[in-house]
Structures are given as C-alpha cells and as structure tokens.
Design a protein around this motif. Structure first.
Motif, PDB file in Angstrom:
ATOM      1  N   VAL A  43      28.502  98.255  -4.564  1.00 37.01           N
ATOM      2  CA  VAL A  43      29.253  97.728  -5.551  1.00 37.01           C
ATOM      3  C   VAL A  43      30.770  97.366  -5.397  1.00 37.01           C
ATOM      4  N   SER A  44      31.451  97.006  -6.534  1.00 37.17           N
ATOM      5  CA  SER A  44      32.815  96.289  -6.303  1.00 37.17           C
ATOM      6  C   SER A  44      33.930  97.123  -5.742  1.00 37.17           C
ATOM      7  N   ASN A  45      34.037  98.620  -5.851  1.00 37.64           N
ATOM      8  CA  ASN A  45      34.763  99.296  -5.257  1.00 37.64           C
ATOM      9  C   ASN A  45      34.448 100.813  -5.490  1.00 37.64           C
ATOM     10  N   ARG A  96      24.991  98.404 -12.079  1.00 42.78           N
ATOM     11  CA  ARG A  96      25.743  97.528 -11.615  1.00 42.78           C
ATOM     12  C   ARG A  96      25.623  96.087 -12.207  1.00 42.78           C
ATOM     13  N   TYR A 155      27.630  97.134 -16.142  1.00 44.98           N
ATOM     14  CA  TYR A 155      28.981  96.835 -15.642  1.00 44.98           C
ATOM     15  C   TYR A 155      28.575  95.374 -14.983  1.00 44.98           C
ATOM     16  N   ASN A 156      29.718  94.684 -14.624  1.00 47.21           N
ATOM     17  CA  ASN A 156      29.534  93.597 -13.661  1.00 47.21           C
ATOM     18  C   ASN A 156      30.657  94.106 -12.468  1.00 47.21           C
ATOM     19  N   TYR A 157      29.800  94.759 -11.585  1.00 46.56           N
ATOM     20  CA  TYR A 157      30.365  95.807 -10.645  1.00 46.56           C
ATOM     21  C   TYR A 157      29.523  95.196  -9.173  1.00 46.56           C
ATOM     22  N   ALA A 216      34.061 102.122  -9.238  1.00 44.10           N
ATOM     23  CA  ALA A 216      32.997 101.665  -9.702  1.00 44.10           C
ATOM     24  C   ALA A 216      31.698 102.418  -9.410  1.00 44.10           C
TER      25      ALA A 216
END
Length: 374
Positions: free
Chosen positions: A54-56, A208, A225-227, A59
C-alpha cells in the motif's frame, strides 16, 4: 564536515537498474509486475503467506483495522507512546483507543497492564514495536486467545528483527510494515499488510483499490481507499530487500559503537542492548535524559543542531495529543513512564548511510553538551 542529518538512506544496490527497467518497459503504475514480486518476497521473508503493498504505513494500519471488522464503539488496546498513525487508524473507524503505559527499559508498551484494560467492548490489541526492541509478545498472544481478541502487529520499525527467533511481522492476525526512507527497506513512501489468511488478503486488496467489485468495476458496495503502491516503489523495494541482512548487521554494529562510546557519559539512559527474547536492532539510536538533567529533549535537539547534528524527539503520547484533547477524549488520563519518555527521549543520526567519521562527530557533540549538564 557539514550538517549530519538524522537519517540518510543507503541506495547502493540494484535500485537504479530496477527503476530503469520500469521506465524502459512503461510499467510505472500499480499494475506493474514488480509489485507482486515485492509483495511475495517481503511477506515470505517474515514467514507470511500473503502481502498487500500500500501507499504508506499509515494506510497499512487503516486497512488492517477495517479488514478485521473493527467498528464504531469497539475498543482497541494499544500503547499511548507511539506515532499518531496508530491511534488515528482506530479513531477513523469510530473505535476507541484504550492506552497502556510504557516499560522504561525497553520503551515498549507495558504488557502487564493489558489484561486490566479488557472489557466486553474490547475487539483487538494493537502491538507496536518501538525503536529497536520488540514487545514481549507471548503474554499478548495468550491474552488475545483467552479473550477472543484480534491482534494487529505494527512492525513498521522492525523489518529484520526477531522475537525468540521468529520474524517480527509474523505474529497476530495481521502485521504491518512501513517503507519510509528511515526504514531498513525503503521505497520512498510505502507500506504493506501481511497475513496468513487468504480471505483477509483479498479483503485488504479490495480496500486498497476503492472496493471495486470483481465483475463490475465502477459499481461499489462500500467505500474503500486509493492506497495503491506503484511499480516504481516496488522496484526500489526489491533492490532494498536484497540488502536487508547486511542492513541489519550494519545497524547493530552502529548501535554497539554508539553504546561503547557513550556509556561512560553521565545523565543518559542508553538503549537496552538485549533482552531474553531479542537483541536490539537499533532502528534508531535513542537515548533518554535522566531526571536531574535541566533540559528536555527539545532543548537537547537545539543544542545538537548548533553543533551541526540532526536529531528527533521521541513520540508524543497519544493521550496528550491536542487533536484528541479538544474533543474531550482521554482527559485526566496519566501514563507517567510514557510522559517521561516523550519529554526526555530523543534519537541521534543513525541512518544506514552514516559514516564512522560522522558518528564520531555526533559522539563528541553529545559529550561536550553533557559535560555542561552533570
């Protein structure tokens, strides 16, 4: 020698080669092949069957909380001494963080306080490994089994560390990692949720990616989410994980060197080198000013900066966060050990690119400052 930053990543492997491959092939988005390869290699390295990049790290925590079905009104037991991402993941779900104090020797959550905090509303325990030593996990796992609780393991700082010989990140229902530049494996920004349950893995993948339906892409039964994690990030991660073993060795050698040179200085509590269940991995090299020292960690940070040394104060306690206090949460709660660490603890340059010459400059700066304090 110029200013020494608190962290500088080491990018001396195949990072450029793999990034060029992304550019040459045009695979730069989350659809690229490096993403799945990175998920597979990292999850396997910690003994997990599945990984969802995922992005971080934040997240990763939010997805873990959602995937385990933590809902409004549920309680999640966690340390007050940690980064706000942990508490925020719980409160964003409408759940309530329930805090425990810290152990002054390891700086981790005091596991002896957990059972007294369990109520009929408790849904999960969020374990957070802090700075270099893991939480003592066996008592926590026993409580989770005894009371039928979920357990999330925040191993953001612990990639390459073990608990009684087993990898950190292999415990509980879900574990999370962060790949921020100060981590042992960095992708610039990025994180991962790892697990052994195929259903949980699928759930995390859906969350995600906006909770798209399998057969009807733009129709949604719930909000996700957009992760997503990009192929470019995964390329960096793959090059980094190839060097993980060496990174851990380097960190431990740096930690031992700092301790050897600083242990004779009065007024400082240095990190514990070992416990019955783990040797310190020194994700960062932290220390705590003793009570009789007339400055706090912010004062120490200022004095170090004047000598060209970067540093960071320790985490600020969750029960003292203004964003929660102004809503009336946690008023009157007191956790003395965590509050002491938050006010007197700091860490010094300890990134993987740090040289011995730089370390010696840091050591001399601390010696000079502390001579004036004790």
């Amino acid at each position: 020698m110029g200013f020494i930053p608190v962290n500088e990543p080491l990018l001396n492997g195949n990072e450029k080669k793999y990034l060029c491959e992304c550019i040459d092939t045009g695979w730069i988005s989350s659809e690229g092949p490096f993403v799945k390869e990175f998920e597979k290699k990292l999850s396997a390295s910690v003994g997990r069957a599945y990984g969802v990049a995922v992005s971080n790290g934040t997240a990763a925590l939010e997805i873990a909380v959602r995937a385990l079905g933590i809902e409004p009104g549920d309680e999640v037991i966690m340390p007050t001494f940690t980064i706000i991402s942990c508490a925020a993941a719980v409160t964003k779900a409408g759940a309530v963080p329930v805090f425990v104090d810290s152990d002054l020797k390891t700086w981790n959550m005091n596991v002896d306080e957990i059972e007294a905090k369990i109520t009929d509303r408790t849904k999960a325990i969020l374990v957070v490994h802090i700075y270099g030593l893991p939480v003592e996990l066996e008592p926590v796992l026993a409580l989770a089994e005894k009371y039928g609780l979920k357990m999330i393991e925040d191993a953001a700082e612990m990639l390459g560390q073990t608990y009684k010989g087993l990898p950190c990140g292999s415990f509980g229902d879900l574990s999370i990692f962060s790949f921020y530049p100060n981590k042992h494996v960095t992708t610039g920004e990025g994180g991962m949720v790892v697990m052994n349950d195929a259903g949980l893995a699928e759930r995390c993948r859906s969350l995600r990616n906006l909770c798209f339906q399998r057969d009807v892409r733009y129709v949604h039964d719930e909000i996700g989410y957009n992760y997503r994690f990009t192929n470019l990030q995964a390329a960096l991660g793959l090059a980094q994980i190839e060097q993980l073993e060496e990174a851990v060795k380097r960190k431990r050698a740096m930690g031992r060197y700092y301790t050897k040179k600083l242990r004779e200085i009065g007024g400082l509590m240095l990190p514990l080198e070992t416990t019955a269940y783990a040797d310190n991995i020194y994700w960062v090299y932290g220390m705590v000013l003793e009570q009789n020292i007339p400055i706090d960690n912010k004062g120490m940070q200022k004095l170090l900066a004047e000598k060209g040394i970067g540093s960071r104060t320790f985490f600020w306690c969750m029960h003292e966060q203004p964003v929660y206090r102004k809503t009336g949460m946690f008023l009157g709660e007191v956790y003395p050990n965590a509050e002491y660490l938050a006010r007197k603890g700091f860490y010094i340059p300890s990134g993987l690119a740090l040289t011995k010459m730089q370390m010696d400059k840091v050591i001399e700066a601390i010696k000079d400052i502390m001579k004036q304090m004790v």
